[in-house]
Each structure stands twice: as structure tokens, then as C-alpha cells.
Motif scaffolding. Structure first.
Motif, PDB file in Angstrom:
ATOM      1  N   GLN A 164      27.874  38.909  67.487  1.00  0.00           N
ATOM      2  CA  GLN A 164      26.781  38.262  68.208  1.00  0.00           C
ATOM      3  C   GLN A 164      25.590  39.185  68.409  1.00  0.00           C
ATOM      4  O   GLN A 164      24.436  38.766  68.241  1.00  0.00           O
ATOM      5  N   GLN A 165      25.830  40.433  68.729  1.00  0.00           N
ATOM      6  CA  GLN A 165      24.720  41.344  68.989  1.00  0.00           C
ATOM      7  C   GLN A 165      23.901  41.639  67.731  1.00  0.00           C
ATOM      8  O   GLN A 165      22.772  42.127  67.825  1.00  0.00           O
ATOM      9  N   SER A 166      24.460  41.314  66.567  1.00  0.00           N
ATOM     10  CA  SER A 166      23.784  41.578  65.298  1.00  0.00           C
ATOM     11  C   SER A 166      23.241  40.326  64.630  1.00  0.00           C
ATOM     12  O   SER A 166      22.586  40.416  63.589  1.00  0.00           O
ATOM     13  N   TYR A 167      23.498  39.157  65.208  1.00  0.00           N
ATOM     14  CA  TYR A 167      23.218  37.895  64.528  1.00  0.00           C
ATOM     15  C   TYR A 167      22.116  37.122  65.245  1.00  0.00           C
ATOM     16  O   TYR A 167      22.379  36.275  66.080  1.00  0.00           O
ATOM     17  N   GLU A 168      20.882  37.419  64.893  1.00  0.00           N
ATOM     18  CA  GLU A 168      19.728  36.730  65.482  1.00  0.00           C
ATOM     19  C   GLU A 168      19.427  35.451  64.717  1.00  0.00           C
ATOM     20  O   GLU A 168      19.380  35.450  63.487  1.00  0.00           O
ATOM     21  N   GLY A 191      17.742  36.124  72.951  1.00  0.00           N
ATOM     22  CA  GLY A 191      17.376  37.379  72.311  1.00  0.00           C
ATOM     23  C   GLY A 191      15.894  37.621  72.480  1.00  0.00           C
ATOM     24  O   GLY A 191      15.361  37.522  73.595  1.00  0.00           O
ATOM     25  N   GLN A 197      21.014  34.934  69.965  1.00  0.00           N
ATOM     26  CA  GLN A 197      22.088  35.693  69.323  1.00  0.00           C
ATOM     27  C   GLN A 197      23.320  34.786  69.266  1.00  0.00           C
ATOM     28  O   GLN A 197      23.782  34.298  70.296  1.00  0.00           O
TER      29      GLN A 197
END
Length: 254
Positions: A164-168, A191, A197
């Protein structure tokens, strides 16, 4: 020679399986490591050797079966492997035949491995966001049941994927999921302005549990954030690299 890294799930027990990354391969350059992607532009001999090493690390002696993945909700039942140039267009495989290694390729999408040990039925699914929202895990479970599996016994593990923290994602992406079910808002956190995110792993785990599976595990491994360990399409895109490698998830019956 670097050893092939095999990440396993405790829920799948002694069924031969593994989620692999970059370690232990022969590919060079931007796809260095255990790249198994036929469409990556890599040397075909390197890809063939990497696939051989992958199968040997997880299920020695098994014959590999993969599909031409198209982000669909289609699942095929495998009795015999097919030539690489004749792979069916699908995003999941199931079998009850010993000696077959079902393989799913990913580079941020979620690989899902399934097993009903009592029935002797296994499955593997490629759950990108399109396949996930389209029901690829549901069709895989249904295909397993046609072979004699029972969803009350099926265990499933979700392997390395973009976290999740990498998937905008944008508003339109989020709206697709909320149109399916307003409760899906729980898989998104704010985000940047007008960006969200998305929790792909969380969504896939929820789909599996919603289908009646009680033994489900998400391994919590972020492909984007670990460049030395995993390939990542989004990371390669952000770096403006001309191609990207693919890792493989495998499961087989003895």
C-alpha cells in the motif's frame, strides 16, 4: 552461485510451493537475477535456465506449466504442460495431477497459491488489480472445486506484491472499487492531493475470505521497496528502464 531464495507459507504446509524473487539466477543487466519473463527481452537461454533453477528449488523433477497472462478472470485446468508458444490466455491454473508445477509470473501484481491437501488439488493465480476486482480468485476456487476440492479445506497464500505504501492510484481507480462495494474504501488511504494508496494484498485477502476460505495468509512483502530482492514493474517505470524482470510463484503435487 547465489542460492535461489524460496519464500514459503506455513498455511500450505508440506505441499511443494514457493514464492521466488531475483536471487539465484543467471540474467544480467536491468533484469539481473532469476528473471523468468518470456516477454522481458532477456536472453531466452537465460530465461530457460532460470526457470529450470526455479522448478528445481521448489519441486525437483516437476514439469512447469504457465499461462499467457492477460489480467483476466480466466482459469484453466492443467493435465499436461503446453509449449511456450501455445500457452492459453488466462491468469490462473489448477490441477490434480502430480508432477506438474503450476507457475505464475509477477512484477508487482499479487501471486496467490492454493491447496486442498486432502483432495490433492492445487491452484495458482495472478491477481493484478484488474484480475482481482474481476474475480480471478473466485474462478480459481470454483475450478478447484470442480476437481474435488472443498473451499472449507482450501488454504491460500498471497505472495510478494506491491504494498500500500508503494501503490499510488488516482480517483478514477478508487471509484472502480467503490462502485463494486462502498466498503472497499477501507483498502485506500489518502496520499498526495487527489491520490490514494491502494492495499492490493489486503483486497485480495479479503476476496479470498469473502469466498469462504478460512485459512488465508498475506506474506506482507513489498516488491517495489526491495529492488535487490524482487522485480517491480512500477519501480522500473519510475526509473524509466526499457524493460523489467518477472519473478515466479510455484506450487506442485508430489
Amino acid at each position: 552461485m547465489t542460492v535461489v531464495e524460496v519464500v514459503r507459507s506455513s498455511l500450505l504446509g508440506d505441499v511443494a510451493h514457493g514464492f521466488l524473487g531475483r536471487a539465484g539466477g543467471v540474467s544480467q543487466g536491468i533484469v539481473a537475477g532469476l528473471n523468468v519473463g518470456l516477454g522481458s527481452g532477456d536472453d531466452p537461454e537465460h530465461i530457460a535456465e532460470n526457470r529450470r533453477r526455479a522448478v528445481t528449488a521448489v519441486a525437483p523433477g516437476s514439469r512447469l506449466a504457465t499461462v499467457y497472462q492477460v489480467h483476466s478472470a480466466d482459469c484453466v485446468t492443467v493435465a499436461e504442460p503446453w509449449p511456450d508458444d501455445a500457452r492459453p490466455h488466462a491468469d490462473a491454473l489448477v490441477t490434480d495431477r502430480p508432477g506438474l508445477a503450476l507457475g505464475i509470473l509477477t512484477a508487482d501484481c499479487a501471486p496467490v497459491l492454493f491447496a486442498d491437501r486432502k483432495a490433492g488439488v492445487i491452484g495458482a493465480a495472478h491477481a493484478g488489480w484488474k484480475g482481482a476486482i474481476g474475480g480471478i480468485t473466485d474462478t480459481t476456487i470454483a475450478a478447484m472445486e470442480r476437481l474435488g476440492a472443498d473451499r472449507s479445506r482450501i488454504a491460500a497464500a498471497v505472495g510478494p506484491c506491491i504494498a500500500q505504501q508503494s501503490y499510488e492510484v488516482d480517483e478514477a481507480f478508487r471509484d472502480r472499487f467503490l462502485a463494486q462495494d462502498a466498503a472497499h474504501t477501507r483498502f485506500f488511504v489518502p496520499g498526495m492531493p487527489e491520490r490514494w494508496q491502494f492495499d492490493l494484498e489486503g483486497y485480495v485477502v479479503a476476496r479470498l475470505r469473502g469466498a469462504g476460505l478460512t485459512r488465508v495468509e498475506g506474506l506482507g512483502l513489498d516488491t517495489y521497496a526491495a529492488p535487490e530482492r524482487f522485480f517491480s514493474f512500477r519501480r522500473a517505470t519510475h526509473a524509466r528502464e526499457p524493460s523489467y524482470g518477472r519473478q515466479i510463484a510455484l506450487i506442485a503435487l508430489a
